[in-house]
Design an enzyme around this catalytic site. Structure first.
Site, mmCIF file in Angstrom:
data_model
loop_
_atom_site.group_PDB
_atom_site.id
_atom_site.type_symbol
_atom_site.label_atom_id
_atom_site.label_comp_id
_atom_site.label_asym_id
_atom_site.label_seq_id
_atom_site.Cartn_x
_atom_site.Cartn_y
_atom_site.Cartn_z
ATOM 1 N N ILE A 20 21.479 35.179 -0.672
ATOM 2 C CA ILE A 20 21.261 35.625 -2.058
ATOM 3 C C ILE A 20 22.485 36.377 -2.576
ATOM 4 O O ILE A 20 22.937 36.160 -3.704
ATOM 5 C CB ILE A 20 19.999 36.524 -2.148
ATOM 6 C CG1 ILE A 20 18.757 35.754 -1.685
ATOM 7 C CG2 ILE A 20 19.800 37.022 -3.582
ATOM 8 C CD1 ILE A 20 17.482 36.609 -1.595
ATOM 9 N N ASP A 40 29.564 43.669 3.462
ATOM 10 C CA ASP A 40 28.846 42.847 4.452
ATOM 11 C C ASP A 40 29.694 42.785 5.711
ATOM 12 O O ASP A 40 30.919 42.933 5.656
ATOM 13 C CB ASP A 40 28.617 41.414 3.917
ATOM 14 C CG ASP A 40 27.435 40.733 4.605
ATOM 15 O OD1 ASP A 40 27.511 40.486 5.817
ATOM 16 O OD2 ASP A 40 26.432 40.457 3.920
ATOM 17 N N GLU A 126 6.513 38.902 1.504
ATOM 18 C CA GLU A 126 5.744 39.027 2.743
ATOM 19 C C GLU A 126 4.988 40.358 2.816
ATOM 20 O O GLU A 126 4.095 40.507 3.650
ATOM 21 C CB GLU A 126 6.673 38.859 3.939
ATOM 22 C CG GLU A 126 5.894 38.550 5.179
ATOM 23 C CD GLU A 126 6.662 37.780 6.223
ATOM 24 O OE1 GLU A 126 7.400 36.836 5.864
ATOM 25 O OE2 GLU A 126 6.530 38.121 7.390
ATOM 26 N N TYR A 166 8.272 43.174 10.064
ATOM 27 C CA TYR A 166 9.155 43.021 8.893
ATOM 28 C C TYR A 166 8.417 43.429 7.614
ATOM 29 O O TYR A 166 8.896 44.264 6.838
ATOM 30 C CB TYR A 166 9.609 41.561 8.837
ATOM 31 C CG TYR A 166 10.326 41.114 7.590
ATOM 32 C CD1 TYR A 166 11.645 41.493 7.336
ATOM 33 C CD2 TYR A 166 9.709 40.250 6.674
ATOM 34 C CE1 TYR A 166 12.316 41.036 6.200
ATOM 35 C CE2 TYR A 166 10.363 39.786 5.555
ATOM 36 C CZ TYR A 166 11.667 40.185 5.313
ATOM 37 O OH TYR A 166 12.325 39.724 4.200
ATOM 38 N N LYS A 170 9.267 46.667 5.299
ATOM 39 C CA LYS A 170 9.609 46.481 3.880
ATOM 40 C C LYS A 170 8.613 47.245 2.995
ATOM 41 O O LYS A 170 8.989 47.821 1.982
ATOM 42 C CB LYS A 170 9.580 44.995 3.518
ATOM 43 C CG LYS A 170 10.743 44.174 4.091
ATOM 44 C CD LYS A 170 11.994 44.319 3.242
ATOM 45 C CE LYS A 170 12.968 43.192 3.467
ATOM 46 N NZ LYS A 170 14.283 43.453 2.838
ATOM 47 N N ARG A 214 15.491 29.898 8.923
ATOM 48 C CA ARG A 214 14.281 29.674 8.140
ATOM 49 C C ARG A 214 14.079 28.159 7.931
ATOM 50 O O ARG A 214 14.938 27.355 8.258
ATOM 51 C CB ARG A 214 14.357 30.459 6.827
ATOM 52 C CG ARG A 214 14.172 31.949 7.077
ATOM 53 C CD ARG A 214 14.493 32.815 5.879
ATOM 54 N NE ARG A 214 15.933 32.958 5.678
ATOM 55 C CZ ARG A 214 16.490 33.794 4.800
ATOM 56 N NH1 ARG A 214 15.735 34.540 4.028
ATOM 57 N NH2 ARG A 214 17.802 33.879 4.685
ATOM 58 N N VAL A 232 5.160 23.760 12.519
ATOM 59 C CA VAL A 232 4.466 24.822 13.243
ATOM 60 C C VAL A 232 2.976 24.780 12.873
ATOM 61 O O VAL A 232 2.629 24.815 11.687
ATOM 62 C CB VAL A 232 5.089 26.204 12.913
ATOM 63 C CG1 VAL A 232 4.278 27.325 13.551
ATOM 64 C CG2 VAL A 232 6.548 26.253 13.373
ATOM 65 N N ARG A 239 3.833 27.544 1.047
ATOM 66 C CA ARG A 239 4.794 28.464 0.444
ATOM 67 C C ARG A 239 5.085 27.993 -0.976
ATOM 68 O O ARG A 239 4.944 26.810 -1.285
ATOM 69 C CB ARG A 239 6.124 28.471 1.237
ATOM 70 C CG ARG A 239 6.016 28.985 2.674
ATOM 71 C CD ARG A 239 5.737 30.476 2.718
ATOM 72 N NE ARG A 239 5.812 31.025 4.068
ATOM 73 C CZ ARG A 239 4.767 31.113 4.897
ATOM 74 N NH1 ARG A 239 3.570 30.685 4.519
ATOM 75 N NH2 ARG A 239 4.920 31.641 6.090
ATOM 76 N N ASP A 317 1.008 33.826 10.920
ATOM 77 C CA ASP A 317 1.629 33.282 9.709
ATOM 78 C C ASP A 317 0.924 33.780 8.445
ATOM 79 O O ASP A 317 -0.262 34.101 8.479
ATOM 80 C CB ASP A 317 1.586 31.752 9.750
ATOM 81 C CG ASP A 317 2.777 31.129 9.038
ATOM 82 O OD1 ASP A 317 3.444 31.837 8.265
ATOM 83 O OD2 ASP A 317 3.029 29.940 9.262
#
Ligand code: NAD
Ligand code: UDP
Length: 365
Positions: A20, A40, A126, A166, A170, A214, A232, A239, A317
């Site tokens: 991004i 970075d 998420e 994660y 977040k 990903r 999977v 999504r 998931d």
């Protein structure tokens, strides 16, 4: 877009070398006269801008407080993208995931509050976890299971399901940002991206990275190497994929409209692009075959693998993630316009161009 409506002059992009960050830097450099301070540890995806006079790159870790402070001080707006955000890491190196998604970026939040810098922070869709209906063993409810920034509960799994490290890290950082807004006057915007896709996403294992990327890069690796695309748990989860160009339009709207985005959380996604992962594999196989007629005799296929086999223990998931984007539409005047097929065509074209040579060499070796 210009900076006529915005107060941005100097912008610091933390994690500028990622997927991004590299697209955001590219757009800002092309469309505005803002100066970009890009931080970075990896400059590979931003090599094209390194000589741009409006771009200053610093190869530093965000933990180097003094060095980072120098760039925060020189900026009026800070965009925080730094993260470990690859699901294969959430249950395998959970402490690093918590560190990179909470502990380290919290220091950035604190510095922005202290230095009175505007912060645009990247969280994730998420944080919503799973739909409420899924947890209750009920079918998807198209009213209550759509994710809304200001009302949907955040539903994560048990602690032993380390997949949620994660999302939890977040979420806690979102709560810390919100509290800094209330208690310390921090001017912030939180972005919850819904599966952005496009060129420069992740890496191909063994070519320019190691591990499991990903899903877009996993499927591209399979297509380019003529291997089965792994689904999977049968690819039953869903999504909503968002073209990176649409996503960058939304980010530019946020940056250009500080008043409308201050102390807000925005879902940035394209609800029209929802699909199962099995459906995604089918579209990608069809598009790849169309874009590479020379592979006409290859019969691409999928293969079901269990999540235990693919990710190991502790993986759970998200079932579905459909964003309500009415807030972004109303306050930012933003709507996504790129359909899934067009977004995938651009992304697949990029991987073919970028990696075909390297893969051919790998086959020869
Ligand atoms: P990315 O992995 O491509 O980029 C992250 C960048 O951060 C990398 O270039 C990495 O080198 C850099 N980085 C990591 N730790 C660092 C450190 N300590 N110091 C300096 N640099 C460091 O990820 P992305 O897809 O560009 O995502 C950016 C942000 O958006 C992340 O916060 C992620 O959680 C969030 N997000 C992205 C998506 C998506 O669809 N891409 C979805 C949900 C959330
Ligand atoms: N997935 C898959 N095959 C792969 C990689 C991922 O079926 O080779 C699935 C994964 O289990 C999840 C979805 O694709 O259901 C999206 O995974 P991704 O890693 O892109 O990120 P997520 O949306 O879970 O954060």
């Amino acid at each position: 877009m210009t900076n006529r409506t915005s107060s941005v002059r100097n912008i610091c992009l933390l994690g500028c070398g990622g997927f991004i960050g590299s697209h955001l830097a590219e757009r800002i450099l092309a469309d505005t006269d803002w100066h970009v301070f890009g931080i970075d540890r990896n400059p590979a995806k931003i090599s094209a801008f390194l000589t741009n006079p409006k771009f200053t790159y610093a190869n530093i870790d965000i933990d180097s407080a003094e060095a980072v402070d120098e760039y925060l001080n020189r900026s009026d707006t800070v965009v925080s993208l730094v993260a470990l955000c690859n699901p294969s890491l959430y249950n395998t190196v959970p402490l690093q995931v918590i560190d990179s998604n909470f502990t380290r970026p919290l220091k950035i939040v604190e510095r922005c509050a202290a230095l009175r810098k505007r912060l645009v922070h990247f969280s994730t869709c998420e944080v919503y976890g799973t739909t409420i209906s899924y947890r209750a063993g009920m079918p998807f409810n198209s009213t209550t299971d759509i994710f809304r920034e200001e009302s949907t509960p955040l539903v994560l799994g048990p602690i032993s399901a380390q997949r949620w490290t994660y999302a939890c890290a977040k979420q806690l950082l979102e709560r810390a940002i919100f509290a800094h807004g209330k208690e310390n006057g921090l001017d912030y915007t939180i972005v919850r991206p819904f599966n952005f896709i496009g060129p420069r996403m992740d890496f191909l294992p063994g070519i320019d990275g190691e591990g499991v990327p990903r899903v877009l890069a996993c499927f591209m690796d399979a297509l380019l190497s003529h291997k089965p695309l792994k689904l999977v748990d049968g690819g039953r989860n869903r999504r909503t994929f968002t073209a990176i160009t649409d996503a960058i339009d939304a980010l530019m709207a946020i940056l250009a409209q500080p008043k409308n985005s201050s102390r807000r959380i925005f879902n940035i996604g394209n609800p029209a692009n929802e699909i199962s992962i099995a459906g995604l594999a089918k579209i990608m196989i069809d598009l790849y075959s169309e874009l590479r007629p020379e592979c006409a005799d290859v019969s691409f296929c999928t293969q079901t693998v269990s999540s235990m086999e693919f990710y190991g223990p502790g993986y759970e998931d998200s079932d579905r993630r459909v964003p309500d984007i009415s807030l972004a539409k109303k306050l930012l005047g933003w709507s996504p316009s790129v359909c899934l097929t067009d977004a995938l065509r651009v992304a697949i074209g990029f991987y073919i161009k970028e990696y075909s040579g390297a893969l051919a060499c790998r086959e020869v070796v």
